[in-house]
Design a protein around this motif. Structure first.
Motif, PDB file in Angstrom:
ATOM      1  N   GLN A  58       0.837  -1.213   0.000  1.00 55.98           N
ATOM      2  CA  GLN A  58       0.000   0.000   0.000  1.00 55.98           C
ATOM      3  C   GLN A  58       0.868   1.258   0.000  1.00 55.98           C
ATOM      4  O   GLN A  58       0.597   2.204  -0.747  1.00 55.98           O
ATOM      5  N   ARG A  61       2.464   1.716  -3.466  1.00 55.36           N
ATOM      6  CA  ARG A  61       1.532   2.268  -4.457  1.00 55.36           C
ATOM      7  C   ARG A  61       1.348   3.773  -4.277  1.00 55.36           C
ATOM      8  O   ARG A  61       1.295   4.512  -5.250  1.00 55.36           O
ATOM      9  N   MET A  62       1.232   4.213  -3.021  1.00 54.80           N
ATOM     10  CA  MET A  62       1.075   5.651  -2.766  1.00 54.80           C
ATOM     11  C   MET A  62       2.334   6.414  -3.187  1.00 54.80           C
ATOM     12  O   MET A  62       2.248   7.500  -3.754  1.00 54.80           O
ATOM     13  N   GLU A  63       3.490   5.835  -2.922  1.00 57.03           N
ATOM     14  CA  GLU A  63       4.757   6.486  -3.263  1.00 57.03           C
ATOM     15  C   GLU A  63       4.978   6.498  -4.778  1.00 57.03           C
ATOM     16  O   GLU A  63       5.544   7.445  -5.317  1.00 57.03           O
ATOM     17  N   ARG A  65       2.656   6.537  -7.205  1.00 54.59           N
ATOM     18  CA  ARG A  65       1.693   7.345  -7.973  1.00 54.59           C
ATOM     19  C   ARG A  65       2.300   8.617  -8.538  1.00 54.59           C
ATOM     20  O   ARG A  65       2.206   8.851  -9.724  1.00 54.59           O
TER      21      ARG A  65
END
Length: 142
Positions: A58, A61-63, A65
């Protein structure tokens, strides 16, 4: 080193730990006798590692984007390919361990079926105590 590369390195480390745990699980399930306590510990450790891996994914994925346009960086791409390869291998290993577990359960069921005809009915009650206090029929007085 970028945060993304650090996260991917952490994921790789967790995957390596997961490999060690799955190997231990396979050894337990392949042994002639399964140590239930050891298998329980292995299962708990596997669950913990999978939860950690999910959390790191998770974060990754945030990093990633904001970096989507630069997703083909060589270090990032190389790490990602390593993670994907390890993940596929560990998925196969986990599937194999599942088959071993099913086999172990089937052998246990077969062993119980062999023993069932030799079971003495009424030896113990539902409370775990002897159902008949004296099987010889003799009464003892104290």
């Amino acid at each position: 080193m970028s945060r993304l590369l650090e996260l991917m390195d952490q994921m790789t480390s967790v995957l390596n730990d997961l490999k060690r745990v799955l190997d231990a699980e396979q050894a337990q399930l392949s042994a002639g006798f399964v140590n239930g306590v050891a298998l329980q510990r292995i299962t708990e450790e596997k669950s913990s590692l999978l939860a950690t891996l999910d959390y790191l994914e998770q974060l990754r994925r945030m990093e990633q984007r904001p970096r989507h346009a630069a997703a083909n960086d060589d270090p990032v791409e190389l790490r990602w390919q390593t993670i994907k390869k390890k993940t596929r291998y560990l998925n196969d290993l986990n599937t194999h361990n599942g088959w071993l577990l099913e086999g172990q359960l089937e052998r246990n069921k077969d062993a119980l079926e062999v023993l069932r005809p030799h079971q003495e009915p009424g030896l113990y009650g539902s409370d775990g105590q002897t159902a008949t206090p004296n099987r010889s029929g003799k009464k003892f007085s104290v």
